[in-house]
Design a protein around this motif. Structure first.
Motif, PDB file in Angstrom:
ATOM      1  N   GLU A 174       0.853  -1.181   0.000  1.00 36.76           N
ATOM      2  CA  GLU A 174       0.000   0.000   0.000  1.00 36.76           C
ATOM      3  C   GLU A 174       0.891   1.233   0.000  1.00 36.76           C
ATOM      4  O   GLU A 174       2.054   1.157  -0.344  1.00 36.76           O
ATOM      5  N   LYS A 175       0.343   2.327   0.466  1.00 42.48           N
ATOM      6  CA  LYS A 175       1.061   3.605   0.416  1.00 42.48           C
ATOM      7  C   LYS A 175       2.240   3.623   1.402  1.00 42.48           C
ATOM      8  O   LYS A 175       2.045   3.523   2.609  1.00 42.48           O
ATOM      9  N   SER A 176       3.447   3.714   0.846  1.00 42.01           N
ATOM     10  CA  SER A 176       4.594   3.882   1.743  1.00 42.01           C
ATOM     11  C   SER A 176       5.049   5.331   1.594  1.00 42.01           C
ATOM     12  O   SER A 176       4.971   5.906   0.520  1.00 42.01           O
ATOM     13  N   ILE A 177       5.479   5.904   2.697  1.00 40.81           N
ATOM     14  CA  ILE A 177       5.845   7.319   2.681  1.00 40.81           C
ATOM     15  C   ILE A 177       7.358   7.450   2.729  1.00 40.81           C
ATOM     16  O   ILE A 177       8.005   6.968   3.654  1.00 40.81           O
ATOM     17  N   THR A 178       7.898   8.079   1.706  1.00 39.20           N
ATOM     18  CA  THR A 178       9.343   8.236   1.600  1.00 39.20           C
ATOM     19  C   THR A 178       9.865   9.108   2.734  1.00 39.20           C
ATOM     20  O   THR A 178       9.281  10.138   3.044  1.00 39.20           O
ATOM     21  N   GLY A 179      10.954   8.657   3.349  1.00 41.63           N
ATOM     22  CA  GLY A 179      11.534   9.432   4.440  1.00 41.63           C
ATOM     23  C   GLY A 179      10.957   9.042   5.789  1.00 41.63           C
ATOM     24  O   GLY A 179      11.453   9.447   6.831  1.00 41.63           O
ATOM     25  N   SER A 180       9.896   8.213   5.758  1.00 47.38           N
ATOM     26  CA  SER A 180       9.278   7.776   7.022  1.00 47.38           C
ATOM     27  C   SER A 180       9.718   6.346   7.316  1.00 47.38           C
ATOM     28  O   SER A 180       9.956   5.567   6.393  1.00 47.38           O
ATOM     29  N   ILE A 181       9.802   5.996   8.604  1.00 45.82           N
ATOM     30  CA  ILE A 181      10.110   4.607   8.964  1.00 45.82           C
ATOM     31  C   ILE A 181       8.826   3.781   8.958  1.00 45.82           C
ATOM     32  O   ILE A 181       8.831   2.598   9.253  1.00 45.82           O
ATOM     33  N   GLY A 182       7.694   4.443   8.626  1.00 47.24           N
ATOM     34  CA  GLY A 182       6.431   3.727   8.518  1.00 47.24           C
ATOM     35  C   GLY A 182       5.631   3.736   9.807  1.00 47.24           C
ATOM     36  O   GLY A 182       5.773   4.620  10.656  1.00 47.24           O
ATOM     37  N   MET A 183       4.797   2.704   9.935  1.00 47.33           N
ATOM     38  CA  MET A 183       3.891   2.618  11.080  1.00 47.33           C
ATOM     39  C   MET A 183       4.335   1.509  12.026  1.00 47.33           C
ATOM     40  O   MET A 183       5.002   0.568  11.606  1.00 47.33           O
ATOM     41  N   PRO A 184       3.928   1.598  13.302  1.00 44.34           N
ATOM     42  CA  PRO A 184       4.257   0.521  14.238  1.00 44.34           C
ATOM     43  C   PRO A 184       3.636  -0.804  13.793  1.00 44.34           C
ATOM     44  O   PRO A 184       2.553  -0.826  13.220  1.00 44.34           O
ATOM     45  N   TRP A 185       4.341  -1.883  14.066  1.00 42.96           N
ATOM     46  CA  TRP A 185       3.843  -3.214  13.741  1.00 42.96           C
ATOM     47  C   TRP A 185       2.703  -3.611  14.688  1.00 42.96           C
ATOM     48  O   TRP A 185       2.519  -2.970  15.733  1.00 42.96           O
TER      49      TRP A 185
END
Length: 566
Positions: A371-382
């Motif tokens: 899905e949508k990954s945001i560049t520069g972000s480590i993403g969301m918590p698992w």
């Protein structure tokens, strides 16, 4: 606010925000995969394949060998091996025997090795013939009682096995091992042992499976206590996030070292949990990686940015097809945007950034893969991972968008540091792990790391603690003061730069300093750049201001770049 967990609303529907973790020892993953897929390849190594049935049998044999030699529940067993079948067999064999595994970096110098073996109290080590001399030299300074020695040739296909000693000779590697009652060939110990199952009762939540050493702000490596439950949770969280993975149908390119907790979880434990074929690669060499991709068509390739950078910039790239790779999670250093874009174009697969630390088994965050990954972000918590951003001074929770220290809580968070209650208390507060990294969360629950509270340097995915390098530099007779920082490096992410003040009337060349460091430090920790000064910036108390050195270095670099472009 922290209860809101805004990220859950952005989870793909296939990823449950909370999972059910079985109360089992970590070894159960191997038992289950061998029962469901006995004939599937568990390991592919330089032309040799080992099925799940064989891997389980070899692990039982090694567990029996350990038990017979007096290894008991809770004893520490050190494994000092590159990515080879023996590393996997030793790991699961030691766990079956009820032991605690101590993963040891094969690049460690004698000084680093003595500290780790002494601190952990490991009495058993499994190592490579090529590393035997180093182990033998430190033995008298450590608790070691028994050594198992193996060779890369032990698990090669017949012809390669036969040729291997000749290749070693040609490369000038003729390891001398003196065998005795307590220095044994690994292969003989395995072959002579019974294949009967070994099951030592384990309390997954309290019993430690792994002591994984990590540095710290103090520079002294500490043993992170990870339980069976911690490691099971992280492998299952990984599976929930990579929800498209097919049990018994994936092939993982195992080039991340298994002695590093990131490779151990995302390649080995995760791979065995889903009965994947693990393609073990002992050393990262681009040509070999290309050949492996051509030959084995891996579907997953967990790595570090340096690996992806090396592949996409290699002149041979156009002759290879990387399209089998469906998913890659990049960790251990920030992932440059252009690398992500280029790698995804080449493979047609997904490359996303994640985040973790040894104290969390290690992964806590990643971008969604499909899905949508945001560049520069480590993403969301698992799944089951809670996060807060705390004021670095007061420790109070900060509102969304504000910058502070990242704290995480979840089933993958460690029990604490081995024999270090004070240091444990400093980072674990009511189950919350203070990461020492500074960042913020946006309104969608995506996290961003902006800085490190600690001064750790990450070069090519390896953690380097400035103080350790400084201490070695201080030992040089000509050096009065030394300060070490990380400076940007297009390939390694960061590289080590040392600022040196010589004693009056003394000097030393960069070559001399490099030779001095090489005796005491693993190659990746050695400074690549030097700057000689008459003094270093300090606080009133005399503490060197590393941050100021970094700012000065950055300003000088920017000024040079400006001159080049004007």
């Amino acid at each position: 606010m922290s209860n809101a967990k805004p990220w859950i609303a952005n989870y793909p529907s296939e990823t449950a925000p909370s999972l059910d973790y079985p109360r089992i020892p970590l070894t159960q993953f191997l038992v289950q995969s061998a029962a469901s897929y006995p004939d599937n390849n568990a390991i592919y190594f330089m032309g040799k394949t080992i099925s799940y049935r064989e891997l389980l049998e070899l692990s039982y044999r090694f567990a029996n060998a350990l038990v017979k030699r007096g290894v008991q529940k809770g004893d520490r067993v050190a494994i000092m091996l590159p990515n080879t079948p023996q590393a996997v067999i030793s790991y699961y064999g030691a766990l079956f025997a009820g032991a605690i595994v101590v993963m040891t970096n094969p690049l460690y110098t004698e000084r680093e090795l003595i500290h780790q073996l002494e601190d952990s109290g490991a009495e058993t080590i499994i190592t490579l013939d090529l590393l035997y001399k180093r182990v033998a030299q430190v033995r008298s300074s450590t608790p070691l009682k028994r050594i198992f020695v193996t060779s890369v040739g032990d698990f090669l296909p017949l012809l390669k096995k036969w040729l291997y000693p000749l290749v070693q000779k040609k490369q000038g590697q003729t390891p001398q091992v003196t065998y005795s009652a307590d220095v044994e060939p690994f292969l003989s110990a395995v072959k002579e042992s019974a294949v009967t199952p070994v099951h030592v009762p384990v309390d997954p939540e309290q019993d430690i499976a792994l002591l994984q050493y990590t540095g710290g702000t103090t520079g002294v490596a500490k043993g992170v206590m990870l339980t069976h439950a911690n490691l099971i949770a992280n492998a299952m969280q990984c599976q929930a996030v990579l929800y498209k993975l097919r049990r018994g149908g994936e092939r993982i390119l195992g080039v991340l070292p298994l002695f590093h907790v990131y490779g151990m979880t995302t390649v080995m434990n995760k791979g065995i949990c889903i009965a994947a074929e693990i393609i073990l690669v002992p050393k990262f060499e681009v040509k070999q990686i290309f050949e492996m991709i051509d030959k084995r068509k891996p579907t997953l390739f967990p790595g570090a940015p340096t690996m992806y950078i090396a592949l996409i910039n290699h002149p041979d790239l156009k002759n290879h097809d990387l399209s089998s790779i469906e998913a890659c999670v990049s960790g251990s250093a920030p992932l440059p945007v252009e690398v992500k874009v280029k790698f995804e174009e080449l493979t047609g697969g997904k490359l996303v950034e994640g985040y973790g630390l040894t104290e969390a088994s290690p992964v806590t965050h990643s971008n969604p893969i499909w899905e949508k990954s945001i560049t520069g972000s480590i993403g969301m918590p698992w799944p089951d991972t809670d996060c807060r951003i705390l004021d670095t001074v007061t420790g109070e929770e900060l509102p969304q968008g504000e910058v502070g220290e990242l704290a995480v809580k979840g089933p993958q968070v460690m029990l604490g540091y081995w024999n270090r209650p004070e240091e444990t208390a400093a980072v674990l507060k009511d189950g919350w792990l203070l990461t020492g990294d500074v960042g913020y969360m946006d309104e969608n629950g995506y996290f961003y790391i902006v800085d490190r509270k600690k001064d750790m340097i990450i070069a090519g995915g390896f953690n380097i603690y400035p103080r350790e390098v400084e201490e070695v530099l201080f030992e040089h007779p000509s050096i009065q003061e030394a300060a070490v920082i990380g400076v940007p490096d297009p390939y390694r992410g960061e590289t080590v730069k040392a600022f040196i003040v010589f004693k009056d009337g003394k000097q030393a060349s960069e070559e001399e300093l490099e030779a001095h460091c090489r005796k005491k430090l693993a190659a990746y920790k050695i400074p690549r750049k030097y700057e000689f000064r008459t003094e270093l910036p300090k606080t009133m108390v005399g503490k060197v201001l590393r941050r100021q050195l970094q700012e000065e270095d950055k300003a000088r670099q920017e000024a040079q770049d400006e001159i080049k472009t004007s």
